[in-house]
Design a protein around this motif. Structure first.
Motif, PDB file in Angstrom:
ATOM      1  N   ASN A 202       0.798  -1.225   0.000  1.00 58.55           N
ATOM      2  CA  ASN A 202       0.000   0.000   0.000  1.00 58.55           C
ATOM      3  C   ASN A 202       0.833   1.279   0.000  1.00 58.55           C
ATOM      4  N   PHE A 203       2.158   1.156   0.071  1.00 57.79           N
ATOM      5  CA  PHE A 203       3.016   2.331  -0.010  1.00 57.79           C
ATOM      6  C   PHE A 203       3.666   2.480  -1.387  1.00 57.79           C
ATOM      7  N   ARG A 204       3.450   1.503  -2.259  1.00 57.07           N
ATOM      8  CA  ARG A 204       4.046   1.580  -3.595  1.00 57.07           C
ATOM      9  C   ARG A 204       3.026   1.388  -4.712  1.00 57.07           C
ATOM     10  N   THR A 205       1.756   1.322  -4.364  1.00 61.71           N
ATOM     11  CA  THR A 205       0.745   1.058  -5.391  1.00 61.71           C
ATOM     12  C   THR A 205      -0.492   1.915  -5.179  1.00 61.71           C
ATOM     13  N   THR A 206      -1.332   1.869  -6.185  1.00 63.14           N
ATOM     14  CA  THR A 206      -2.716   2.309  -6.083  1.00 63.14           C
ATOM     15  C   THR A 206      -3.561   1.175  -6.648  1.00 63.14           C
ATOM     16  N   HIS A 207      -4.764   0.993  -6.128  1.00 65.80           N
ATOM     17  CA  HIS A 207      -5.581  -0.124  -6.603  1.00 65.80           C
ATOM     18  C   HIS A 207      -7.025   0.323  -6.828  1.00 65.80           C
ATOM     19  N   ALA A 208      -7.743  -0.486  -7.578  1.00 69.23           N
ATOM     20  CA  ALA A 208      -9.122  -0.181  -7.943  1.00 69.23           C
ATOM     21  C   ALA A 208      -9.881  -1.498  -8.078  1.00 69.23           C
ATOM     22  N   ARG A 209     -11.188  -1.399  -8.390  1.00 67.76           N
ATOM     23  CA  ARG A 209     -11.976  -2.610  -8.650  1.00 67.76           C
ATOM     24  C   ARG A 209     -12.960  -2.334  -9.773  1.00 67.76           C
ATOM     25  N   THR A 210     -13.013  -3.258 -10.732  1.00 63.80           N
ATOM     26  CA  THR A 210     -13.897  -3.083 -11.870  1.00 63.80           C
ATOM     27  C   THR A 210     -15.337  -3.440 -11.495  1.00 63.80           C
ATOM     28  N   PRO A 211     -16.316  -2.952 -12.280  1.00 64.42           N
ATOM     29  CA  PRO A 211     -17.724  -3.231 -11.963  1.00 64.42           C
ATOM     30  C   PRO A 211     -18.088  -4.704 -12.153  1.00 64.42           C
ATOM     31  N   PHE A 212     -19.139  -5.109 -11.447  1.00 62.41           N
ATOM     32  CA  PHE A 212     -19.736  -6.427 -11.657  1.00 62.41           C
ATOM     33  C   PHE A 212     -21.207  -6.329 -11.271  1.00 62.41           C
ATOM     34  N   SER A 213     -21.976  -7.361 -11.618  1.00 68.40           N
ATOM     35  CA  SER A 213     -23.431  -7.321 -11.423  1.00 68.40           C
ATOM     36  C   SER A 213     -23.856  -8.335 -10.371  1.00 68.40           C
ATOM     37  N   PRO A 214     -24.203  -7.878  -9.175  1.00 66.61           N
ATOM     38  CA  PRO A 214     -24.693  -8.804  -8.154  1.00 66.61           C
ATOM     39  C   PRO A 214     -26.097  -9.305  -8.482  1.00 66.61           C
ATOM     40  N   ARG A 215     -26.437 -10.449  -7.900  1.00 65.99           N
ATOM     41  CA  ARG A 215     -27.770 -11.028  -8.112  1.00 65.99           C
ATOM     42  C   ARG A 215     -28.615 -11.004  -6.849  1.00 65.99           C
ATOM     43  N   TRP A 216     -28.011 -10.642  -5.710  1.00 72.88           N
ATOM     44  CA  TRP A 216     -28.726 -10.546  -4.442  1.00 72.88           C
ATOM     45  C   TRP A 216     -29.406 -11.872  -4.084  1.00 72.88           C
ATOM     46  N   ASP A 217     -28.681 -12.971  -4.314  1.00 72.50           N
ATOM     47  CA  ASP A 217     -29.244 -14.301  -4.094  1.00 72.50           C
ATOM     48  C   ASP A 217     -28.538 -15.072  -2.980  1.00 72.50           C
ATOM     49  N   GLY A 218     -27.734 -14.359  -2.174  1.00 74.33           N
ATOM     50  CA  GLY A 218     -26.987 -15.014  -1.110  1.00 74.33           C
ATOM     51  C   GLY A 218     -25.668 -15.613  -1.556  1.00 74.33           C
ATOM     52  N   LYS A 219     -25.384 -15.545  -2.862  1.00 75.42           N
ATOM     53  CA  LYS A 219     -24.161 -16.143  -3.394  1.00 75.42           C
ATOM     54  C   LYS A 219     -23.294 -15.100  -4.102  1.00 75.42           C
ATOM     55  N   ASP A 220     -23.479 -13.826  -3.758  1.00 75.06           N
ATOM     56  CA  ASP A 220     -22.690 -12.783  -4.397  1.00 75.06           C
ATOM     57  C   ASP A 220     -21.248 -12.790  -3.896  1.00 75.06           C
ATOM     58  N   ARG A 221     -20.425 -12.001  -4.579  1.00 75.18           N
ATOM     59  CA  ARG A 221     -18.993 -11.920  -4.269  1.00 75.18           C
ATOM     60  C   ARG A 221     -18.767 -11.626  -2.781  1.00 75.18           C
ATOM     61  N   TRP A 222     -17.825 -12.364  -2.190  1.00 73.62           N
ATOM     62  CA  TRP A 222     -17.545 -12.212  -0.759  1.00 73.62           C
ATOM     63  C   TRP A 222     -16.037 -12.302  -0.540  1.00 73.62           C
ATOM     64  N   LEU A 223     -15.466 -11.150  -0.212  1.00 78.86           N
ATOM     65  CA  LEU A 223     -14.057 -11.083   0.151  1.00 78.86           C
ATOM     66  C   LEU A 223     -13.924 -10.776   1.636  1.00 78.86           C
ATOM     67  N   HIS A 224     -12.760 -11.058   2.173  1.00 80.19           N
ATOM     68  CA  HIS A 224     -12.402 -10.674   3.536  1.00 80.19           C
ATOM     69  C   HIS A 224     -11.192  -9.756   3.430  1.00 80.19           C
ATOM     70  N   ARG A 225     -11.199  -8.678   4.201  1.00 78.82           N
ATOM     71  CA  ARG A 225     -10.122  -7.684   4.108  1.00 78.82           C
ATOM     72  C   ARG A 225      -9.539  -7.415   5.480  1.00 78.82           C
ATOM     73  N   VAL A 226      -8.212  -7.306   5.518  1.00 80.47           N
ATOM     74  CA  VAL A 226      -7.529  -6.824   6.717  1.00 80.47           C
ATOM     75  C   VAL A 226      -6.469  -5.823   6.293  1.00 80.47           C
ATOM     76  N   TYR A 227      -6.106  -4.956   7.238  1.00 81.01           N
ATOM     77  CA  TYR A 227      -5.029  -3.992   7.058  1.00 81.01           C
ATOM     78  C   TYR A 227      -3.880  -4.368   7.988  1.00 81.01           C
ATOM     79  N   ILE A 228      -2.667  -4.294   7.458  1.00 79.89           N
ATOM     80  CA  ILE A 228      -1.473  -4.674   8.214  1.00 79.89           C
ATOM     81  C   ILE A 228      -0.532  -3.482   8.304  1.00 79.89           C
ATOM     82  N   ARG A 229      -0.067  -3.187   9.519  1.00 83.39           N
ATOM     83  CA  ARG A 229       1.006  -2.201   9.703  1.00 83.39           C
ATOM     84  C   ARG A 229       2.296  -2.929  10.074  1.00 83.39           C
TER      85      ARG A 229
END
Length: 324
Positions: A274-301
């Motif tokens: 995170n000190f040498r990059t920039t990041h983004a995320r492209t669009p996608f279409s959820p279906r709201w059916d309980g099976k949509d995209r699921w990520l887990h995120r943490v921040y580290i110092r």
């Protein structure tokens, strides 16, 4: 090395997960302490690759671990629709991997104003999400260095995938300043180096004020002039002087030209420098059916860049202080 296939370590890694408390949020400090002990027993090659990345990064600005142990989709609960996660939610394998791998790198950190100060974030689509939020889906989440405006900016953003979007379209875009720097003329590099520029902050850090303006100052380039660190946010960086606007435009174009796409599938984890990059995320279409995209995120110092002063623990929650 950018991509590491961890499938050959699956049995070993599953064994490490059994050493962790199975209700992580009940005692997060204890959970992350146990993860730190397990991190010392990672497979030798994997541990060495993480240590090398931690010491000096790489040209791409990220490390992608593939083939980590993950539940079968039918064994996962529905993709969340609210945050933070319930305290009694059982440990999931990708959360365990974020704990162990993250502790090999440094200290998991929560930000008090963000997601109620939680350390583990579920990242999922949400109807009507703010355009700057990770919960957006059908619009581009623009390039940003995570919390570039925060004095205690995380060294790493870690994203682990339990469930991909239905069409496998969503991509995390990463642009590394090490790739972009040769495309930037010397005079622009000099102008951007140690040049503080006004920067707005994300909604969570605005103290309830709808638009407090540019309350932080961010330097697009700093550190070693020959191998600079990057502070960049396409939506929030707000240069005012014409020369600054032009220099940031040149930087933006270079970052676009070197962008790489990472499409996360179940069992993948991306570690973003995170000190040498920039990041983004492209669009996608959820279906709201309980099976949509699921990520887990943490921040580290880590102890680089003044992010730690001594005595911190994995699981600490820090207060907002804008860069000046």
């Amino acid at each position: 090395m950018t991509v590491i296939d961890c499938s050959e370590y699956s049995a070993h890694l599953l064994g490490l997960t059994t050493r962790l408390p199975q209700i992580p949020r009940k005692d997060l400090y204890g959970f992350l302490d146990a993860a730190g002990e397990a991190a010392a027993d990672l497979p030798e090659d994997l541990g060495a690759a993480l240590d090398d990345f931690n010491a000096g990064g790489n040209h791409a600005g990220y490390l992608l671990l593939r083939g980590l142990p993950v539940e079968r989709d039918d064994d996962l609960p529905d993709t969340p629709t609210s945050t933070p996660a319930p305290v009694d939610r059982p440990l999931q394998r990708m959360e365990a991997m974020l704990g162990i791998v993250g502790r090999r790198l440094g200290l998991h950190t929560g930000y008090r104003e963000l997601r109620s100060g939680s350390v583990y974030h579920d990242v999922y689509p949400s109807p009507g999400a703010h355009h700057l939020s990770s919960e957006t889906s059908e619009t581009l989440l623009e390039f940003h260095t995570e919390m570039a405006y925060h004095v205690l900016q995380p060294n790493y953003v870690m994203l682990a995938c339990s469930r991909a979007d239905h069409e496998r379209k969503a991509a995390t875009l990463v642009s590394s300043i090490r790739r972009a720097l040769p495309l930037i003329p010397d005079e622009v590099r000099s102008h951007l180096y140690e040049r503080p520029m006004p920067c707005c902050v994300d909604v969570a850090f605005r103290g309830g004020v709808e638009d407090p303006g540019a309350i932080a100052d961010v330097r697009p380039f700093y550190g070693d002039p020959q191998d600079p660190l990057l502070g960049y946010d396409r939506e929030l960086l707000a240069p005012r002087e014409p020369a600054d606007v032009e220099a940031v435009s040149v930087l933006s174009k270079a970052l676009d030209e070197v962008s790489e796409s990472v499409r996360l599938t179940p069992g993948d984890m991306v570690i973003i420098d995170n000190f040498r990059t920039t990041h983004a995320r492209t669009p996608f279409s959820p279906r709201w059916d309980g099976k949509d995209r699921w990520l887990h995120r943490v921040y580290i110092r880590t102890d680089r860049g003044g992010q730690l002063s001594g005595g911190e623990r994995a699981g600490d929650v820090v207060d907002f202080a804008p860069r000046r």
